[in-house]
Design a protein around this motif. Structure first.
Motif, PDB file in Angstrom:
ATOM      1  N   ILE A 277      46.365  49.139  24.824  1.00 44.33           N
ATOM      2  CA  ILE A 277      44.975  49.596  24.901  1.00 44.33           C
ATOM      3  C   ILE A 277      44.190  48.738  25.880  1.00 44.33           C
ATOM      4  N   GLU A 278      44.383  47.428  25.805  1.00 47.46           N
ATOM      5  CA  GLU A 278      43.670  46.522  26.716  1.00 47.46           C
ATOM      6  C   GLU A 278      44.052  46.789  28.172  1.00 47.46           C
ATOM      7  N   ALA A 279      45.315  47.113  28.413  1.00 48.29           N
ATOM      8  CA  ALA A 279      45.743  47.426  29.781  1.00 48.29           C
ATOM      9  C   ALA A 279      45.072  48.707  30.276  1.00 48.29           C
ATOM     10  N   PHE A 280      45.068  49.749  29.451  1.00 49.11           N
ATOM     11  CA  PHE A 280      44.468  51.019  29.860  1.00 49.11           C
ATOM     12  C   PHE A 280      42.954  50.905  30.047  1.00 49.11           C
ATOM     13  N   HIS A 281      42.323  49.948  29.399  1.00 51.60           N
ATOM     14  CA  HIS A 281      40.884  49.762  29.572  1.00 51.60           C
ATOM     15  C   HIS A 281      40.533  49.309  30.994  1.00 51.60           C
ATOM     16  N   HIS A 282      41.514  48.868  31.769  1.00 52.76           N
ATOM     17  CA  HIS A 282      41.251  48.500  33.158  1.00 52.76           C
ATOM     18  C   HIS A 282      41.100  49.724  34.062  1.00 52.76           C
ATOM     19  N   LEU A 283      41.450  50.904  33.565  1.00 53.64           N
ATOM     20  CA  LEU A 283      41.330  52.114  34.377  1.00 53.64           C
ATOM     21  C   LEU A 283      39.886  52.599  34.372  1.00 53.64           C
ATOM     22  N   PRO A 284      39.447  53.267  35.438  1.00 57.80           N
ATOM     23  CA  PRO A 284      38.085  53.814  35.478  1.00 57.80           C
ATOM     24  C   PRO A 284      37.957  55.026  34.578  1.00 57.80           C
ATOM     25  N   ASP A 285      36.727  55.487  34.393  1.00 57.20           N
ATOM     26  CA  ASP A 285      36.458  56.608  33.495  1.00 57.20           C
ATOM     27  C   ASP A 285      36.365  57.943  34.222  1.00 57.20           C
ATOM     28  N   VAL A 286      36.721  57.981  35.494  1.00 57.50           N
ATOM     29  CA  VAL A 286      36.552  59.203  36.280  1.00 57.50           C
ATOM     30  C   VAL A 286      37.890  59.679  36.823  1.00 57.50           C
ATOM     31  N   GLY A 287      37.928  60.954  37.195  1.00 56.97           N
ATOM     32  CA  GLY A 287      39.113  61.529  37.821  1.00 56.97           C
ATOM     33  C   GLY A 287      40.331  61.521  36.913  1.00 56.97           C
ATOM     34  N   ASP A 288      41.488  61.620  37.536  1.00 55.47           N
ATOM     35  CA  ASP A 288      42.739  61.600  36.775  1.00 55.47           C
ATOM     36  C   ASP A 288      42.907  60.303  36.004  1.00 55.47           C
ATOM     37  N   TRP A 289      42.434  59.194  36.594  1.00 59.07           N
ATOM     38  CA  TRP A 289      42.524  57.919  35.880  1.00 59.07           C
ATOM     39  C   TRP A 289      41.766  57.988  34.563  1.00 59.07           C
ATOM     40  N   GLY A 290      40.577  58.603  34.588  1.00 48.19           N
ATOM     41  CA  GLY A 290      39.777  58.685  33.368  1.00 48.19           C
ATOM     42  C   GLY A 290      40.441  59.517  32.292  1.00 48.19           C
ATOM     43  N   ILE A 291      41.085  60.604  32.700  1.00 45.75           N
ATOM     44  CA  ILE A 291      41.804  61.444  31.733  1.00 45.75           C
ATOM     45  C   ILE A 291      42.970  60.670  31.135  1.00 45.75           C
ATOM     46  N   THR A 292      43.742  60.030  32.004  1.00 44.51           N
ATOM     47  CA  THR A 292      44.875  59.229  31.543  1.00 44.51           C
ATOM     48  C   THR A 292      44.421  58.129  30.591  1.00 44.51           C
ATOM     49  N   LYS A 293      43.352  57.435  30.964  1.00 41.90           N
ATOM     50  CA  LYS A 293      42.829  56.347  30.135  1.00 41.90           C
ATOM     51  C   LYS A 293      42.494  56.842  28.737  1.00 41.90           C
ATOM     52  N   ALA A 294      41.778  57.955  28.649  1.00 42.07           N
ATOM     53  CA  ALA A 294      41.314  58.441  27.351  1.00 42.07           C
ATOM     54  C   ALA A 294      42.469  58.875  26.459  1.00 42.07           C
ATOM     55  N   TRP A 295      43.382  59.681  26.972  1.00 39.47           N
ATOM     56  CA  TRP A 295      44.429  60.181  26.065  1.00 39.47           C
ATOM     57  C   TRP A 295      45.480  59.129  25.756  1.00 39.47           C
ATOM     58  N   ARG A 296      45.713  58.200  26.687  1.00 37.01           N
ATOM     59  CA  ARG A 296      46.671  57.129  26.395  1.00 37.01           C
ATOM     60  C   ARG A 296      46.110  56.162  25.344  1.00 37.01           C
ATOM     61  N   ILE A 297      44.842  55.794  25.487  1.00 39.80           N
ATOM     62  CA  ILE A 297      44.230  54.937  24.471  1.00 39.80           C
ATOM     63  C   ILE A 297      44.197  55.678  23.138  1.00 39.80           C
ATOM     64  N   GLY A 298      43.899  56.975  23.181  1.00 37.39           N
ATOM     65  CA  GLY A 298      43.927  57.768  21.957  1.00 37.39           C
ATOM     66  C   GLY A 298      45.270  57.719  21.270  1.00 37.39           C
ATOM     67  N   ASP A 299      46.351  57.805  22.045  1.00 35.21           N
ATOM     68  CA  ASP A 299      47.696  57.750  21.460  1.00 35.21           C
ATOM     69  C   ASP A 299      47.948  56.423  20.752  1.00 35.21           C
ATOM     70  N   HIS A 300      47.509  55.327  21.357  1.00 37.00           N
ATOM     71  CA  HIS A 300      47.762  54.023  20.745  1.00 37.00           C
ATOM     72  C   HIS A 300      46.878  53.794  19.524  1.00 37.00           C
ATOM     73  N   LEU A 301      45.655  54.292  19.566  1.00 36.27           N
ATOM     74  CA  LEU A 301      44.811  54.228  18.369  1.00 36.27           C
ATOM     75  C   LEU A 301      45.421  55.064  17.246  1.00 36.27           C
ATOM     76  N   HIS A 302      45.973  56.206  17.608  1.00 36.82           N
ATOM     77  CA  HIS A 302      46.668  57.043  16.627  1.00 36.82           C
ATOM     78  C   HIS A 302      47.821  56.287  15.983  1.00 36.82           C
ATOM     79  N   ASP A 303      48.635  55.614  16.813  1.00 35.40           N
ATOM     80  CA  ASP A 303      49.787  54.892  16.281  1.00 35.40           C
ATOM     81  C   ASP A 303      49.371  53.714  15.415  1.00 35.40           C
ATOM     82  N   LEU A 304      48.152  53.219  15.650  1.00 36.94           N
ATOM     83  CA  LEU A 304      47.598  52.159  14.791  1.00 36.94           C
ATOM     84  C   LEU A 304      46.894  52.747  13.559  1.00 36.94           C
ATOM     85  N   LYS A 305      46.979  54.077  13.429  1.00 35.45           N
ATOM     86  CA  LYS A 305      46.355  54.816  12.314  1.00 35.45           C
ATOM     87  C   LYS A 305      44.830  54.680  12.314  1.00 35.45           C
ATOM     88  N   ARG A 306      44.267  54.467  13.483  1.00 32.60           N
ATOM     89  CA  ARG A 306      42.809  54.447  13.637  1.00 32.60           C
ATOM     90  C   ARG A 306      42.395  55.841  14.113  1.00 32.60           C
TER      91      ARG A 306
END
Length: 443
Positions: A277-306
């Motif tokens: 999650i900390e690594a993906f937070h280095h990505l910007p919030d726009v464009g393809d990077w922003g989409i990748t950032k959001a769903w990848r962080i979402g996946d890890h929060l999911h795996d942490l049951k958050r």
């Protein structure tokens, strides 16, 4: 009017070369091809188009070969293509006027390379695979395309030449000459990923050897560490080495977004969710990077049951995807919808959650993960009957020993032993040597 020359290196590019040369025939004044050992009809095709063909000994050095093809060019500007690429018709029409109106302080132009693929989730580093709607004859059947930019058009000048054993480039020399590069709207169409590649393993081994040599020669270049990480992971399944390479890349350049994205991906594979999650937070919030950032962080929060936090990130991913300048594949969008639905079920929003899960599954039934997520959601609410029905229905689209086994196990949990036996028999017809299914059949 400034003159334009085409410079290429080619080896056995005959199946594509005619298309490539035809795409620029009307705008180039000179064609120079360095041939590194073709045994097909590449040289004959090149000469049909009036090309100067120069034999070039291959020394495991792309810049060296590029510069062999660059040296005889006498035009004002140089365009560089590979054999499996074409200049789009719009780019060919616009290029002459572009170079004619170029200010003197501009030494080169970045062109967009559009990479066509038959994989729904295909991408290059930093760019998602977008739904292909192009009508170009060779591209119209591709499912997706992804894009990146490279300097492929530059002034001919003795001080401008390629550097780099692999992932060679001219940008450094352009800047050293006191000039700058700018992004153009010219488009190169890349068809190589649509072809059936022969000797893939041998090519990857050669590429790996080049990368290893390149990072030994120039260990301070982060993009080489990124490419080495990808090769370590994808070709040799060496996750620890890939992680080390990405860490080297971000240490060299903390702004290397592709390195941060890969670092997050590899940390996730190691189940280091918070670090990912900390690594993906280095990505910007726009464009393809922003989409990748959001769903990848979402996946890890999911795996942490958050699950609440994961849902919020998935919703961000959908919102960003809707704002994308190019449409994303429906299959990609439904996987995010399915993720939202699953997290909603887990936080008690069952009605809306199952509605999303079912819609995602039915909209793109060939996406296995959507079936699996719906099944898991039913199991999470202890509705084993519905889970068994989903598992059994999934076999209409996907078959494997594991999928059969899951459906059989769920049917036995709801005491549907006769259905389970019939399913085990059907599974054994497809996988007759499966001891796993044979054991499932006689529980």
């Amino acid at each position: 009017m400034p003159t334009i020359g085409l410079s290429m290196i080619v080896k056995n590019g005959g199946s594509d070369l005619r298309y490539c040369l035809s795409s620029v025939r009307s705008i180039v004044d000179q064609i120079v091809i360095a041939d590194t050992g073709s045994t097909d009809d590449s040289i004959a095709i090149a000469k049909e188009f009036g090309a100067t063909v120069i034999p070039c000994v291959w020394n495991d050095h792309y810049a060296e070969a590029r510069n062999v093809a660059l040296a005889p060019v006498t035009t004002d500007w140089v365009l560089v293509l590979d054999a499996d690429e074409e200049l789009s018709p719009e780019a060919a029409a616009a290029l002459p006027d572009l170079v004619a109106s170029t200010p003197e302080n501009i030494g080169g132009y970045q062109l967009t390379i559009r990479n066509y693929a038959n994989a729904v989730f295909a991408s290059v580093t930093g760019s998602l695979g977008h739904r292909n709607t192009d009508s170009f004859e060779r591209a119209k059947n591709a499912l997706t395309h992804s894009e990146h930019i490279l300097c492929r058009l530059f002034r001919r000048d003795p001080s401008i030449y390629f550097t780099g054993r692999v992932h060679e480039a001219v940008e450094m020399q352009i800047h050293r000459a006191g000039l700058r590069t700018v992004v153009s709207n010219l488009l190169i169409l890349h068809y190589g990923t649509l072809a059936e590649h022969c000797n893939y393993d041998k090519k990857q081994h050669r590429y790996y050897k080049l990368l290893r040599t390149a990072v030994e020669e120039t260990p301070n270049l982060p993009h080489l560490w990124v490419q080495l990480a990808i090769t370590e992971r994808n070709t040799y399944n060496n996750l620890d080495a890939a992680l080390e390479c990405t860490r080297r890349a971000v240490a060299l350049d903390p702004g290397a977004l592709d390195a941060w994205s890969l670092l997050g991906e590899y940390l996730g594979e190691k189940k280091e969710h918070q670090q990912a999650i900390e690594a993906f937070h280095h990505l910007p919030d726009v464009g393809d990077w922003g989409i990748t950032k959001a769903w990848r962080i979402g996946d890890h929060l999911h795996d942490l049951k958050r699950f609440k936090e994961a849902r919020a990130m998935y919703i961000q991913a959908v919102d960003r995807a809707r704002k994308s300048r190019q449409p994303l594949p429906q299959e990609f969008l439904t996987t995010i919808e399915s993720r939202i639905g699953y997290t909603e079920v887990r936080i008690g929003m069952r009605t809306v959650g199952f509605r999303k899960l079912i819609h995602a599954r039915d909209s793109t039934p060939m996406v296995l993960s959507n079936h699996e997520r719906l099944m898991k959601a039913y199991v999470s609410v202890q509705d084993d009957r519905s889970a068994a029905e989903v598992a059994e229905a999934t076999l209409k689209y996907w078959t494997s020993e594991q999928l059969y086994g899951r459906a059989i196990a769920l049917l036995r949990r709801i005491n549907e032993d006769a259905r389970a036996d019939r399913l085990a028999e059907a599974g054994l017809q497809q996988f007759p040597d499966s001891n796993y299914l044979r054991n499932m059949a006689f529980v």
